[in-house]
Scaffold this motif. Structure first.
Motif, PDB file in Angstrom:
ATOM      1  N   LYS A   1       1.385  -1.443  -0.009  1.00  0.00           N
ATOM      2  CA  LYS A   1      -0.009   0.335   0.239  1.00  0.00           C
ATOM      3  C   LYS A   1       1.251   1.203  -0.341  1.00  0.00           C
ATOM      4  O   LYS A   1       0.053   2.086  -0.677  1.00  0.00           O
ATOM      5  N   CYS A   2       2.298   1.075   0.516  1.00  0.00           N
ATOM      6  CA  CYS A   2       2.960   2.254   0.507  1.00  0.00           C
ATOM      7  C   CYS A   2       3.280   2.484  -0.226  1.00  0.00           C
ATOM      8  O   CYS A   2       3.974   2.627  -1.473  1.00  0.00           O
ATOM      9  N   GLN A   3       3.064   4.814  -0.287  1.00  0.00           N
ATOM     10  CA  GLN A   3       3.179   5.064  -1.678  1.00  0.00           C
ATOM     11  C   GLN A   3       4.284   6.073  -1.974  1.00  0.00           C
ATOM     12  O   GLN A   3       4.232   6.776  -2.840  1.00  0.00           O
ATOM     13  N   GLY A   4       5.046   6.293  -0.535  1.00  0.00           N
ATOM     14  CA  GLY A   4       6.296   6.448  -0.958  1.00  0.00           C
ATOM     15  C   GLY A   4       6.209   7.982  -0.066  1.00  0.00           C
ATOM     16  O   GLY A   4       7.118   9.140  -1.083  1.00  0.00           O
ATOM     17  N   HIS A   5       5.268   8.960   0.202  1.00  0.00           N
ATOM     18  CA  HIS A   5       4.668   9.791   0.600  1.00  0.00           C
ATOM     19  C   HIS A   5       5.533  10.684   1.313  1.00  0.00           C
ATOM     20  O   HIS A   5       6.175  11.740   1.654  1.00  0.00           O
ATOM     21  N   SER A   6       5.981   9.975   2.548  1.00  0.00           N
ATOM     22  CA  SER A   6       7.513  10.116   3.397  1.00  0.00           C
ATOM     23  C   SER A   6       6.557  10.569   4.889  1.00  0.00           C
ATOM     24  O   SER A   6       7.201  11.011   5.258  1.00  0.00           O
ATOM     25  N   ARG A   7       5.295  11.021   5.035  1.00  0.00           N
ATOM     26  CA  ARG A   7       4.875  11.625   6.021  1.00  0.00           C
ATOM     27  C   ARG A   7       4.966  11.024   7.239  1.00  0.00           C
ATOM     28  O   ARG A   7       5.237  11.632   8.052  1.00  0.00           O
TER      29      ARG A   7
ATOM     30  N   TYR B   1      13.143   5.352  -2.792  1.00  0.00           N
ATOM     31  CA  TYR B   1      11.924   6.244  -3.477  1.00  0.00           C
ATOM     32  C   TYR B   1      10.658   6.408  -2.543  1.00  0.00           C
ATOM     33  O   TYR B   1      10.237   7.180  -2.593  1.00  0.00           O
ATOM     34  N   GLY B   2      10.849   6.592  -0.952  1.00  0.00           N
ATOM     35  CA  GLY B   2      10.735   7.145  -0.177  1.00  0.00           C
ATOM     36  C   GLY B   2       8.843   6.259   0.469  1.00  0.00           C
ATOM     37  O   GLY B   2       8.992   6.556   1.168  1.00  0.00           O
ATOM     38  N   ASN B   3       9.843   5.240  -0.089  1.00  0.00           N
ATOM     39  CA  ASN B   3       8.726   4.153   0.646  1.00  0.00           C
ATOM     40  C   ASN B   3       9.139   3.818   2.380  1.00  0.00           C
ATOM     41  O   ASN B   3      10.594   3.773   2.354  1.00  0.00           O
ATOM     42  N   ALA B   4       8.870   3.792   3.040  1.00  0.00           N
ATOM     43  CA  ALA B   4       8.286   3.727   4.529  1.00  0.00           C
ATOM     44  C   ALA B   4       8.817   2.310   4.995  1.00  0.00           C
ATOM     45  O   ALA B   4       8.043   1.473   4.298  1.00  0.00           O
ATOM     46  N   HIS B   5       9.653   2.359   6.097  1.00  0.00           N
ATOM     47  CA  HIS B   5       9.422   0.484   6.610  1.00  0.00           C
ATOM     48  C   HIS B   5       9.762   0.376   8.211  1.00  0.00           C
ATOM     49  O   HIS B   5      10.194   2.022   8.482  1.00  0.00           O
TER      50      HIS B   5
ATOM     51  N   CYS C   1      -0.570   9.244   7.039  1.00  0.00           N
ATOM     52  CA  CYS C   1      -0.581   7.996   6.241  1.00  0.00           C
ATOM     53  C   CYS C   1      -1.900   8.346   4.564  1.00  0.00           C
ATOM     54  O   CYS C   1      -2.888   7.565   5.094  1.00  0.00           O
ATOM     55  N   PRO C   2      -1.692   8.858   3.851  1.00  0.00           N
ATOM     56  CA  PRO C   2      -2.532   8.864   2.723  1.00  0.00           C
ATOM     57  C   PRO C   2      -2.924   7.523   1.808  1.00  0.00           C
ATOM     58  O   PRO C   2      -4.020   7.404   1.873  1.00  0.00           O
ATOM     59  N   GLU C   3      -2.858   6.275   1.902  1.00  0.00           N
ATOM     60  CA  GLU C   3      -3.106   5.251   1.557  1.00  0.00           C
ATOM     61  C   GLU C   3      -3.195   4.165   2.676  1.00  0.00           C
ATOM     62  O   GLU C   3      -3.403   2.391   2.823  1.00  0.00           O
ATOM     63  N   PHE C   4      -3.558   4.580   4.483  1.00  0.00           N
ATOM     64  CA  PHE C   4      -3.461   3.475   5.256  1.00  0.00           C
ATOM     65  C   PHE C   4      -2.863   1.871   5.407  1.00  0.00           C
ATOM     66  O   PHE C   4      -3.579   1.252   5.397  1.00  0.00           O
ATOM     67  N   ALA C   5      -1.932   2.776   4.624  1.00  0.00           N
ATOM     68  CA  ALA C   5      -0.374   1.615   5.010  1.00  0.00           C
ATOM     69  C   ALA C   5      -0.210   1.631   6.573  1.00  0.00           C
ATOM     70  O   ALA C   5       0.316   0.808   6.151  1.00  0.00           O
ATOM     71  N   ILE C   6      -0.025   2.194   7.335  1.00  0.00           N
ATOM     72  CA  ILE C   6       0.299   1.532   8.551  1.00  0.00           C
ATOM     73  C   ILE C   6      -0.598   1.264   9.410  1.00  0.00           C
ATOM     74  O   ILE C   6      -1.802   1.256   9.395  1.00  0.00           O
ATOM     75  N   ILE C   7       0.266   0.183   9.916  1.00  0.00           N
ATOM     76  CA  ILE C   7      -1.093  -0.881  10.874  1.00  0.00           C
ATOM     77  C   ILE C   7      -0.552  -0.905  12.159  1.00  0.00           C
ATOM     78  O   ILE C   7       0.697  -1.142  12.362  1.00  0.00           O
TER      79      ILE C   7
HETATM   80  S1  SF4 Z   1       4.080   4.317   5.043  1.00  0.00           S
HETATM   81 FE1  SF4 Z   1       1.841   5.930   4.345  1.00  0.00          FE
HETATM   82  S2  SF4 Z   1       2.804   8.161   5.028  1.00  0.00           S
HETATM   83 FE2  SF4 Z   1       4.533   6.401   4.977  1.00  0.00          FE
HETATM   84  S3  SF4 Z   1       6.160   7.070   3.490  1.00  0.00           S
HETATM   85 FE3  SF4 Z   1       4.130   5.154   2.851  1.00  0.00          FE
HETATM   86  S4  SF4 Z   1       2.450   5.915   2.174  1.00  0.00           S
HETATM   87 FE4  SF4 Z   1       3.507   7.479   3.042  1.00  0.00          FE
END
Ligand code: SF4
Length: 64
Positions: A9-15, A29-33, A55-61
């Motif tokens: 789901k992560c799209q790399g917004h880095s928020r 690429y800004g993708n988070a872990h 997180c705009p992608e709801f990628a953080i669980i």
């Molecule tokens: S987890 Fe969410 S806020 Fe963080 S980089 Fe990925 S998409 Fe962006």
């Protein structure tokens, strides 16, 4: 508390990294872990929830 970034789901917004650099790192690429195997110390739980909410992608669980 435990956090995990869903790499699908992560799209790399880095928020998340901007809001909580103690909990997340990003690649070129800004993708988070998650750092520390996702373990969130009690004093950072508010920031973990803030990162999740932003997180705009709801990628953080977040788990227990
Ligand atoms: S987890 Fe969410 S806020 Fe963080 S980089 Fe990925 S998409 Fe962006």
């Amino acid at each position: 508390m435990q956090i995990r970034v869903d790499a699908e789901k992560c799209q790399g917004h880095s928020r998340c990294y901007a809001l909580a650099p103690e909990l997340f790192d990003i690649d070129d690429y800004g993708n988070a872990h998650e750092l520390n195997d996702g373990v969130v110390p009690p004093e950072l739980e508010v920031r973990a929830r803030l990162a999740q909410a932003n997180c705009p992608e709801f990628a953080i669980i977040i788990g227990d």
